[in-house]
Design a protein around this motif. Structure first.
Motif, mmCIF file in Angstrom:
data_model
loop_
_atom_site.group_PDB
_atom_site.id
_atom_site.type_symbol
_atom_site.label_atom_id
_atom_site.label_comp_id
_atom_site.label_asym_id
_atom_site.label_seq_id
_atom_site.Cartn_x
_atom_site.Cartn_y
_atom_site.Cartn_z
ATOM 1 N N ILE A 211 -0.908 1.516 0.656
ATOM 2 C CA ILE A 211 -1.294 2.976 0.441
ATOM 3 C C ILE A 211 -1.159 3.745 1.651
ATOM 4 O O ILE A 211 -2.110 3.530 2.589
ATOM 5 C CB ILE A 211 -2.317 3.154 -0.519
ATOM 6 C CG1 ILE A 211 -2.483 2.423 -2.040
ATOM 7 C CG2 ILE A 211 -2.365 4.736 -0.694
ATOM 8 C CD1 ILE A 211 -3.443 2.695 -2.625
ATOM 9 N N TYR A 213 -1.706 7.002 3.968
ATOM 10 C CA TYR A 213 -2.671 8.437 3.678
ATOM 11 C C TYR A 213 -2.387 9.136 5.221
ATOM 12 O O TYR A 213 -2.123 8.703 6.200
ATOM 13 C CB TYR A 213 -3.876 8.003 3.621
ATOM 14 C CG TYR A 213 -4.748 7.296 4.675
ATOM 15 C CD1 TYR A 213 -5.290 7.808 5.893
ATOM 16 C CD2 TYR A 213 -4.732 5.668 4.688
ATOM 17 C CE1 TYR A 213 -5.709 7.151 6.912
ATOM 18 C CE2 TYR A 213 -5.340 5.130 5.604
ATOM 19 C CZ TYR A 213 -5.760 5.783 6.908
ATOM 20 O OH TYR A 213 -6.347 4.939 7.487
ATOM 21 N N GLU A 226 -3.946 9.593 10.388
ATOM 22 C CA GLU A 226 -2.925 8.824 9.428
ATOM 23 C C GLU A 226 -3.035 7.345 9.590
ATOM 24 O O GLU A 226 -3.504 6.803 10.496
ATOM 25 C CB GLU A 226 -1.535 9.401 9.476
ATOM 26 C CG GLU A 226 -0.903 9.210 10.630
ATOM 27 C CD GLU A 226 0.592 9.702 10.652
ATOM 28 O OE1 GLU A 226 1.324 9.391 11.422
ATOM 29 O OE2 GLU A 226 0.470 11.261 10.244
ATOM 30 N N THR A 228 -2.427 3.294 7.029
ATOM 31 C CA THR A 228 -2.113 2.574 5.737
ATOM 32 C C THR A 228 -3.372 1.644 5.563
ATOM 33 O O THR A 228 -3.883 1.115 6.304
ATOM 34 C CB THR A 228 -1.028 1.774 5.994
ATOM 35 O OG1 THR A 228 0.176 2.574 6.258
ATOM 36 C CG2 THR A 228 -0.513 1.107 4.612
ATOM 37 N N ALA A 252 -3.974 12.848 1.929
ATOM 38 C CA ALA A 252 -2.895 12.950 0.886
ATOM 39 C C ALA A 252 -2.321 11.730 0.882
ATOM 40 O O ALA A 252 -2.275 10.916 2.139
ATOM 41 C CB ALA A 252 -1.864 13.887 1.414
ATOM 42 N N THR A 254 0.430 8.234 -0.317
ATOM 43 C CA THR A 254 1.598 7.895 -1.100
ATOM 44 C C THR A 254 1.655 6.300 -1.024
ATOM 45 O O THR A 254 1.036 5.572 -0.259
ATOM 46 C CB THR A 254 2.836 8.229 -0.174
ATOM 47 O OG1 THR A 254 2.882 7.749 1.230
ATOM 48 C CG2 THR A 254 2.961 9.876 0.147
ATOM 49 N N ASP A 256 4.354 3.137 -3.238
ATOM 50 C CA ASP A 256 5.495 3.039 -4.210
ATOM 51 C C ASP A 256 5.407 2.263 -5.399
ATOM 52 O O ASP A 256 4.179 1.444 -5.594
ATOM 53 C CB ASP A 256 6.511 1.780 -3.418
ATOM 54 C CG ASP A 256 6.989 2.609 -2.046
ATOM 55 O OD1 ASP A 256 7.286 3.677 -2.235
ATOM 56 O OD2 ASP A 256 7.363 1.761 -1.077
ATOM 57 N N LYS A 283 9.745 4.215 -7.211
ATOM 58 C CA LYS A 283 9.656 5.711 -7.169
ATOM 59 C C LYS A 283 8.224 5.915 -6.366
ATOM 60 O O LYS A 283 7.431 5.227 -6.450
ATOM 61 C CB LYS A 283 9.461 6.500 -8.579
ATOM 62 C CG LYS A 283 8.219 5.979 -9.271
ATOM 63 C CD LYS A 283 8.050 6.780 -10.744
ATOM 64 C CE LYS A 283 6.834 6.485 -11.417
ATOM 65 N NZ LYS A 283 6.719 7.277 -12.599
ATOM 66 N N LYS A 284 8.255 7.289 -5.710
ATOM 67 C CA LYS A 284 7.211 7.545 -4.817
ATOM 68 C C LYS A 284 6.030 8.150 -5.444
ATOM 69 O O LYS A 284 6.652 9.122 -6.247
ATOM 70 C CB LYS A 284 7.774 8.210 -3.532
ATOM 71 C CG LYS A 284 6.690 8.359 -2.350
ATOM 72 C CD LYS A 284 6.753 7.007 -1.682
ATOM 73 C CE LYS A 284 7.966 6.668 -0.758
ATOM 74 N NZ LYS A 284 7.545 5.549 -0.108
ATOM 75 N N LEU A 285 5.071 7.437 -5.429
ATOM 76 C CA LEU A 285 3.932 8.319 -5.989
ATOM 77 C C LEU A 285 2.893 8.958 -4.973
ATOM 78 O O LEU A 285 2.929 8.433 -3.956
ATOM 79 C CB LEU A 285 2.606 7.100 -6.702
ATOM 80 C CG LEU A 285 3.421 6.346 -7.888
ATOM 81 C CD1 LEU A 285 2.387 5.439 -8.253
ATOM 82 C CD2 LEU A 285 4.000 7.209 -8.887
ATOM 83 N N ASN A 286 2.508 10.177 -5.438
ATOM 84 C CA ASN A 286 1.791 10.977 -4.491
ATOM 85 C C ASN A 286 0.293 11.297 -5.337
ATOM 86 O O ASN A 286 0.384 11.457 -6.296
ATOM 87 C CB ASN A 286 2.486 12.233 -4.317
ATOM 88 C CG ASN A 286 3.668 11.989 -3.542
ATOM 89 O OD1 ASN A 286 3.832 11.754 -2.189
ATOM 90 N ND2 ASN A 286 4.883 12.042 -4.007
#
Length: 462
Positions: A211, A213, A226, A228, A252, A254, A256, A283-286
């Motif tokens: 994930i 961030y 930032e 992962t 924030a 993101t 997959d 699909k990209k999740l947010n």
């Protein structure tokens, strides 16, 4: 979970299938898989193949069983969501299973997995339904006979079918990405634990999921904003230690996820050819989480002393106020610091002459105002302008204040007291001015005698 495999799958996009120039001229070129040991009655020869096909040098997977396999000279276009051969929408769980399996296994190099994927795709998309049946000779309406082929595919393929179905049931989408800020108050400059989670359709966490961030008004210990983080092997949420640097820290994230539904590609020039799917796609999740951070609380400590002896004065009532010396000061949670009467809190100095007030909002100018004068200090106390000490609280610091009281002027007594503690009565003289007749004659004779003696002494000197 095979995240590297999923990432590789993402490189194969449906848009690439729209390119018409062919790189091969073969029709129905078999890719990876197995032939069943027999052909279903009424099926087109070649339908016993279970596996991928090669279309323009890409491995693809066919639906609409029994129609001719894809021709590399025929262009395909991206269509709508995958439907059954009868033209009906797939059940949401079946669509999610297909999407996940295409994402997870469409790049497999295992013939068993490839054949198992083809078997499952035909079982779910070309099952008998209305006009689609087993007894027709028209390939457009011929249903897939799943039990027939299950008995004629290698046992290793059917073992893979069971394993892949269980995998899809356990891990299919839709997945949900979430981020959560700590419940406890956030302090600027102090670390706090934030969590991020990726949850499957069954409510369980996705294991070992990366994930990404990005932070705002916050940082990590190393100063970065930032990175992962990876969920635990059991799917538990991942924790991130974040240090707020401003009043509104946020994260924030993101990740997959398998698409909810696979997208089908259909031939452009003809309807008499199998439709195909390549991958369920990612699909990209947010998701995001926000918090409110404050500066670290401060405290104030005041010392009450005698202006002359510098000794502490105990039992002095002091009112804690804001800068105006009337309204209450604010606590760390921004609520007013008041007593049970709703007025600014009043505290008394202890035996050491001090009183401390912790957990105060910063920055804030604060005052401690004397309510009444202690005994022995009343003379210089003005209730209209009582003594006060003020200062500004800094984050995480204790403000030290001092309030001095001038003692009353000493009173000089008109008589000197005798005895210990001056409680013994002062002695005074008493005169009697009443004279009796006998006493008067005695006194007169003494006076005359005294005068005669004085005259005699004077005569003798002469």
């Amino acid at each position: 979970m095979g995240w590297k495999r999923l990432a590789a799958v993402a490189m194969v996009s449906g848009l690439a299938l729209l390119t018409v120039p062919a790189t091969a001229s073969a029709v129905g070129v078999k890719g990876i898989g197995h032939n069943a040991s027999g052909l279903q009655p009424n099926a087109t020869p070649g339908s016993e193949w279970h596996g991928s096909y090669v279309w323009q040098e890409k491995h693809v997977w066919c639906v609409q069983y029994a129609l001719p396999a894809p021709d590399s000279n025929v262009g395909y276009k991206e269509g709508d969501a995958l439907l059954t051969k009868a033209g009906k929408a797939l059940a949401p769980d079946i669509a999610a299973n297909i999407s996940y399996l295409l994402l997870r296994y469409s790049t497999t190099k295992s013939p068993d997995e490839a054949a198992a994927l083809a078997h499952l795709l035909h079982s779910w998309t070309s099952a008998p339904d209305g006009a689609v049946r087993l007894d027709t000779t028209d390939p457009k309406f011929l249903a897939y006979d799943a039990p027939f082929y299950a008995a004629r595919l290698p046992k290793s393929v059917m073992d893979a079918v069971a394993s892949m179905k269980a995998d899809a049931e356990a891990n299919r989408g839709p997945w949900t990405l979430s981020a959560t800020a700590p419940k406890e108050p956030l302090i600027i400059g102090a670390d706090s634990n934030w969590t991020v989670a990726l949850t499957k359709a069954n409510g369980k966490g996705v294991p070992n999921a990366p994930i990404a961030y990005k932070l705002t008004d916050a940082k990590l210990f190393d100063g970065s904003v930032e990175g992962t983080v990876t969920t635990a092997p059991d799917g538990a949420p991942a924790a991130i230690k974040i240090i707020p640097t401003g009043p509104e820290p946020s994260i924030a994230v993101t990740a997959d996820s398998p698409a909810d539904r696979p997208v089908v590609h259909q031939p452009i020039q003809t309807d008499n050819m199998q439709r195909m799917v390549t991958t369920g796609g990612e699909k990209k999740l947010n998701a995001a989480a926000n918090g409110q951070a404050k500066t670290a609380p401060g405290a104030v400590k005041i010392t009450k002393i005698d202006s002359e002896t510098k000794k502490a004065i105990a039992g002095v009532p002091l009112r804690v106020t804001a800068k105006d010396q009337t309204s209450p000061a604010l606590k760390q949670d921004d609520s007013p610091l008041v007593g049970t009467d709703g007025k600014p809190l009043v505290l008394q100095t202890g035996s050491d002459g001090t009183v401390a007030v912790p957990d105060l909002r910063t920055p804030q100018e604060i005052c401690l105002v004397e309510v009444t004068a202690p005994k022995g200090y009343e003379e210089y106390f003005d209730p209209k302008a009582p003594p006060a000490a003020c200062g500004t609280l800094a984050a995480g610091q204790t403000l030290a204040l001092e309030l001095v009281n001038k003692p009353n002027k000493p009173v000089v007594p008109s008589t000197i007291p005798a005895g210990a503690d001056g409680k013994t009565p002062v002695a005074t003289a008493s005169f009697d001015t009443q004279l009796r007749p006998g006493l008067m004659l005695g006194v007169g004779g003494l006076v005359l005698l005294g005068a005669a003696l004085a005259g005699f002494l004077v005569w003798r000197r002469q």
